[in-house]
Scaffold this active site. Sequence first.
Site, PDB file in Angstrom:
ATOM      1  N   LEU A 174       0.597  -1.077  -0.139  1.00 17.31           N
ATOM      2  CA  LEU A 174       0.107  -0.249   0.206  1.00 17.31           C
ATOM      3  C   LEU A 174       0.491   1.284   0.097  1.00 17.31           C
ATOM      4  O   LEU A 174       0.931   2.139  -0.621  1.00 17.31           O
ATOM      5  CB  LEU A 174      -0.733  -0.109   1.373  1.00 17.31           C
ATOM      6  CG  LEU A 174      -1.926  -1.145   1.010  1.00 17.31           C
ATOM      7  CD1 LEU A 174      -2.883  -0.504   1.674  1.00 17.31           C
ATOM      8  CD2 LEU A 174      -3.109   0.244  -0.109  1.00 17.31           C
ATOM      9  N   ARG A 186      -3.686  -3.458  21.940  1.00 24.88           N
ATOM     10  CA  ARG A 186      -3.204  -5.009  21.515  1.00 24.88           C
ATOM     11  C   ARG A 186      -2.214  -5.479  22.283  1.00 24.88           C
ATOM     12  O   ARG A 186      -2.211  -6.644  22.954  1.00 24.88           O
ATOM     13  CB  ARG A 186      -2.309  -5.078  20.431  1.00 24.88           C
ATOM     14  CG  ARG A 186      -3.683  -4.911  19.461  1.00 24.88           C
ATOM     15  CD  ARG A 186      -3.448  -4.874  17.522  1.00 24.88           C
ATOM     16  NE  ARG A 186      -4.338  -4.570  16.152  1.00 24.88           N
ATOM     17  CZ  ARG A 186      -3.877  -4.054  15.681  1.00 24.88           C
ATOM     18  NH1 ARG A 186      -2.605  -4.524  14.862  1.00 24.88           N
ATOM     19  NH2 ARG A 186      -4.920  -4.301  14.395  1.00 24.88           N
TER      20      ARG A 186
HETATM   21  C1  LIG Z   1      -2.884 -10.295   8.893  1.00 20.77           C
HETATM   22  C2  LIG Z   1      -2.931  -8.904   8.557  1.00 20.77           C
HETATM   23  C3  LIG Z   1      -3.984  -7.879   8.814  1.00 20.77           C
HETATM   24  C4  LIG Z   1      -3.410  -6.898   9.009  1.00 20.77           C
HETATM   25  N1  LIG Z   1      -4.595  -6.615   9.426  1.00 20.77           N
HETATM   26  C5  LIG Z   1      -4.562  -4.140   9.384  1.00 20.77           C
HETATM   27  C6  LIG Z   1      -5.750  -3.710   9.322  1.00 20.77           C
HETATM   28  O1  LIG Z   1      -6.906  -4.268   9.305  1.00 20.77           O
HETATM   29  N2  LIG Z   1      -5.373  -2.641   9.451  1.00 20.77           N
HETATM   30  C7  LIG Z   1      -4.341  -1.920   9.598  1.00 20.77           C
HETATM   31  O2  LIG Z   1      -4.045  -0.632   9.544  1.00 20.77           O
HETATM   32  N3  LIG Z   1      -3.755  -2.901   9.470  1.00 20.77           N
HETATM   33  C8  LIG Z   1      -3.231  -4.354   9.474  1.00 20.77           C
HETATM   34  N4  LIG Z   1      -2.324  -4.938   9.360  1.00 20.77           N
HETATM   35  C9  LIG Z   1      -0.989  -4.155   8.571  1.00 20.77           C
HETATM   36  C10 LIG Z   1      -0.671  -3.785   7.438  1.00 20.77           C
HETATM   37  O3  LIG Z   1      -1.243  -4.839   6.261  1.00 20.77           O
HETATM   38  C11 LIG Z   1       0.617  -3.589   7.513  1.00 20.77           C
HETATM   39  O4  LIG Z   1       1.388  -2.794   8.372  1.00 20.77           O
HETATM   40  C12 LIG Z   1       0.967  -2.525   5.699  1.00 20.77           C
HETATM   41  O5  LIG Z   1       0.074  -3.702   4.837  1.00 20.77           O
HETATM   42  C13 LIG Z   1       2.312  -2.853   5.311  1.00 20.77           C
HETATM   43  O6  LIG Z   1       2.158  -2.215   3.838  1.00 20.77           O
HETATM   44  P1  LIG Z   1       3.425  -1.608   3.322  1.00 20.77           P
HETATM   45  O7  LIG Z   1       3.235  -1.199   1.802  1.00 20.77           O
HETATM   46  O8  LIG Z   1       4.684  -0.735   4.088  1.00 20.77           O
HETATM   47  O9  LIG Z   1       4.274  -3.344   3.608  1.00 20.77           O
HETATM   48  P2  LIG Z   1       3.515  -4.767   2.880  1.00 20.77           P
HETATM   49  O10 LIG Z   1       2.354  -4.464   1.987  1.00 20.77           O
HETATM   50  O11 LIG Z   1       4.488  -5.282   3.381  1.00 20.77           O
HETATM   51  O12 LIG Z   1       4.652  -4.681   0.768  1.00 20.77           O
HETATM   52  C14 LIG Z   1       6.288  -4.363   0.967  1.00 20.77           C
HETATM   53  C15 LIG Z   1       6.261  -4.247  -0.867  1.00 20.77           C
HETATM   54  O13 LIG Z   1       8.039  -4.111  -0.791  1.00 20.77           O
HETATM   55  C16 LIG Z   1       8.116  -5.189  -1.503  1.00 20.77           C
HETATM   56  N5  LIG Z   1       9.304  -5.767  -1.194  1.00 20.77           N
HETATM   57  C17 LIG Z   1      10.289  -6.085  -0.189  1.00 20.77           C
HETATM   58  N6  LIG Z   1      11.522  -5.948   0.529  1.00 20.77           N
HETATM   59  C18 LIG Z   1      11.629  -6.348  -1.448  1.00 20.77           C
HETATM   60  C19 LIG Z   1      13.223  -5.967  -2.081  1.00 20.77           C
HETATM   61  N7  LIG Z   1      14.288  -6.258  -1.256  1.00 20.77           N
HETATM   62  N8  LIG Z   1      12.553  -5.637  -3.078  1.00 20.77           N
HETATM   63  C20 LIG Z   1      12.262  -5.378  -4.072  1.00 20.77           C
HETATM   64  N9  LIG Z   1      10.666  -5.204  -3.366  1.00 20.77           N
HETATM   65  C21 LIG Z   1      10.897  -5.648  -1.789  1.00 20.77           C
HETATM   66  C22 LIG Z   1       7.463  -6.783  -1.612  1.00 20.77           C
HETATM   67  O14 LIG Z   1       7.534  -6.847  -2.981  1.00 20.77           O
HETATM   68  C23 LIG Z   1       6.197  -5.661  -1.370  1.00 20.77           C
HETATM   69  O15 LIG Z   1       6.011  -5.222  -2.377  1.00 20.77           O
HETATM   70  C24 LIG Z   1      -2.182  -6.235   9.195  1.00 20.77           C
HETATM   71  C25 LIG Z   1      -1.154  -7.026   9.224  1.00 20.77           C
HETATM   72  C26 LIG Z   1      -1.131  -8.090   8.680  1.00 20.77           C
HETATM   73  C27 LIG Z   1      -0.809  -9.104   8.989  1.00 20.77           C
END
Ligand SMILES: Cc1cc2nc3c(=O)[nH]c(=O)nc-3n(C[C@H](O)[C@H](O)[C@H](O)COP(=O)(O)OP(=O)(O)OC[C@H]3O[C@@H](n4cnc5c(N)ncnc54)[C@H](O)[C@@H]3O)c2cc1C
Length: 667
Positions: A44, A338
């Site tokens: 996201l 939590r």
């Molecule tokens: C089961 C579950 C339920 C959840 N429910 C909620 C909720 O209801 N509400 C809420 O606010 N939060 C919730 N969370 C937390 C939330 O989902 C995450 O904190 C958030 O989606 C993280 O988003 P992000 O974009 O930072 O990372 P991610 O969605 O983890 O994306 C990481 C990205 O980085 C890429 N990547 C990683 N390393 C590399 C690399 N070395 N090279 C290239 N690409 C790489 C991956 O391919 C991916 O595209 C939940 C978490 C879990 C586990």
Amino acid sequence: MASLDSKIPKGTLSDKWTNHKSHINLVSPANKRLIDIIVVGTGLAGASASATLAELGYNVKAFCFQDSPRRAHSIAAQGGINAAKNYQGDGDSTYRLFYDTVKGGDYRSRESNVHRLAEVSANIIDQCVAQGVPFARDYGGLLDNRSFGGVLVSRTFYAKGQTGQQLLLGAYSAMNRQIGRGKIKMYNRHEMMDLVLVDGKARGIIARNLVTGQVERHGAHAVVVASGGYGNVFFLSTNAMGSNVSAGWKIHQKGAHFANPCFTQIHPTCIPVSGDHQSKLTLMSESLRNDGRIWVPKNLDDVQAIREGKLSPTQLKEEDRDYYLERRYPAFGNLVPRDVASRASKERCDAGYGVNATGEAVYLDFTAAISRYGKEQAHVKGLNEDDAVLVKKLGQDVVRSKYGNLFQMYEKIVDQNPYETPMMIYPAVHYTMGGVWVDYNLMTSIPGCYAIGEANFSDHGANRLGASALMQGLADGYFVLPYTIGDYLADDIRTGSIATDSPEFDAAEKAVLDKISLFLNNKGKHSVDYYHKKLGKIMWDKCGMSRNAEGLKEAMADIKALREDFYKNVNVPGTDTEFNEQLAKAGRVADFLELGELFAKDALERTESCGGHFREESQTPEGEAMRDDENFTFVSAWEYKGEPADAVLHKEELNYEEIEVKTRSYK
Ligand SMILES: Cc1cc2nc3c(=O)[nH]c(=O)nc-3n(C[C@H](O)[C@H](O)[C@H](O)COP(=O)(O)OP(=O)(O)OC[C@H]3O[C@@H](n4cnc5c(N)ncnc54)[C@H](O)[C@@H]3O)c2cc1C
């Protein structure tokens, strides 16, 4: 190079962000076309940032290791996303969201960042609705809300139990539009292996095409790391299997400070561990605590009978049940944050009241909600409110409409019907509040290198409130980074495109190739997972829900020894010219083996208890966490010095000007 200047603007909390935005250096539309930005990660945070940067006119190169951004870990998010819209008219406001978040984080987050987060929260919902995200609506068609832990208002917007997936589809559509326009070049199945610095500035990355094994050079004027959280350092967690720390760790090795690594969130409502052969834990969304009541039997005899299968939980009378959260925290009850709920479950299970065979499970029970909703529906429909069978059916229908997919998931995994018998839950590692240190502009301590979403040390202090991760990731991606990055890039409009045939790229690429060859030629006797599992056990036993000095010192020594053994004895099969998951995983586990030691060091250093970090030496006589504001009101920012044990601590003092720092109480 590294500095801890957090660049927090002057002014009152409510005008800081507005004033700052107005004074940021801008890049003209014509000049934006001359600027390339690399975004590592399309969850996201990364997808929203990529789409917005491209919309503004920058050239974006986006990387993810999955075969599509749609499969980022973000799709796991079930429960919802917070915003201070006050749609329920229950007294919500920007200030209340800001206050709840600082308090929820146990007064270990940056006041000004959190206020900005609360300010832009409402815009996120508008943005996503405009993209077509199907948020739940009430009978009259208005957006619906529910409550999450640590707050007394309903401010969580949701799309059934699939909020993350729907939000990501919105961001992904926006990205696709820019891919279609040629403004984003998408590199699926590409893993960032290292950051390249030229003259001390981030100027590109080394990436590996995971399908062909090809190692590639990519230049850019700035690099944004949006690579998610590192909960998988515990091996077992609710995170997606691929979630890892490597991108964050690589930039840490190149000079970015790593902040509060020990601040981990252990979520109270997960399906309990069932055995040694598990590789993944499943979350039951916190939204279930809106209607589910948490309890264990009051008497140990009943616990024993339940464990032996001689007594069913549904047979236990009300007076024989201990609704321990409602008992201990009457104001917030089952909706305490939590960290508080997790510790309370552990306390009951440690005292012998756990209800499954391993003694590590408590009940989450919907009987009362089913009956309450059923009676209401019967009343609304003019039916017989005393007909127990009818009331149960009507109540189950309401619960199904709210949480149906979560109940279905539970039944598939546990083979029990949660409409008929209470769910069993236990805390599990879920989210990491720690991460790469960033200033107010979201820039790391490396010029031109940014970190957003769960990858940065975030706005959540020592404990994140439910539904706030999506809010922060999308705030960073849609509304903060795309504007603050201009302040840095304004000096770069005459630089021209970044050449990748420089000695800096040569050296970084060579280091990556050497590491790959080391793994493949090692021919050791243990698999990568063997080490990951061992690391996870050390982390859970000694750096888990509660920590003490002795255990943390042992953890540091054990992880160091495990790391040394890993490099001597790891076995990575296959070659580097094919899709080789084991090879990719070897690199990620190598980084976890360093992070784990820094994590334990950070936890050892912080002798107070706060949020998700519970030090046994620092608790009240009632067993509540005891903060030490005098000595620990700071962000720990660690500077890389080679061995994790040698990392140097920098302290960013936290100043609370508009919020009164108090003992956190949910009673
Ligand atoms: C089961 C579950 C339920 C959840 N429910 C909620 C909720 O209801 N509400 C809420 O606010 N939060 C919730 N969370 C937390 C939330 O989902 C995450 O904190 C958030 O989606 C993280 O988003 P992000 O974009 O930072 O990372 P991610 O969605 O983890 O994306 C990481 C990205 O980085 C890429 N990547 C990683 N390393 C590399 C690399 N070395 N090279 C290239 N690409 C790489 C991956 O391919 C991916 O595209 C939940 C978490 C879990 C586990």
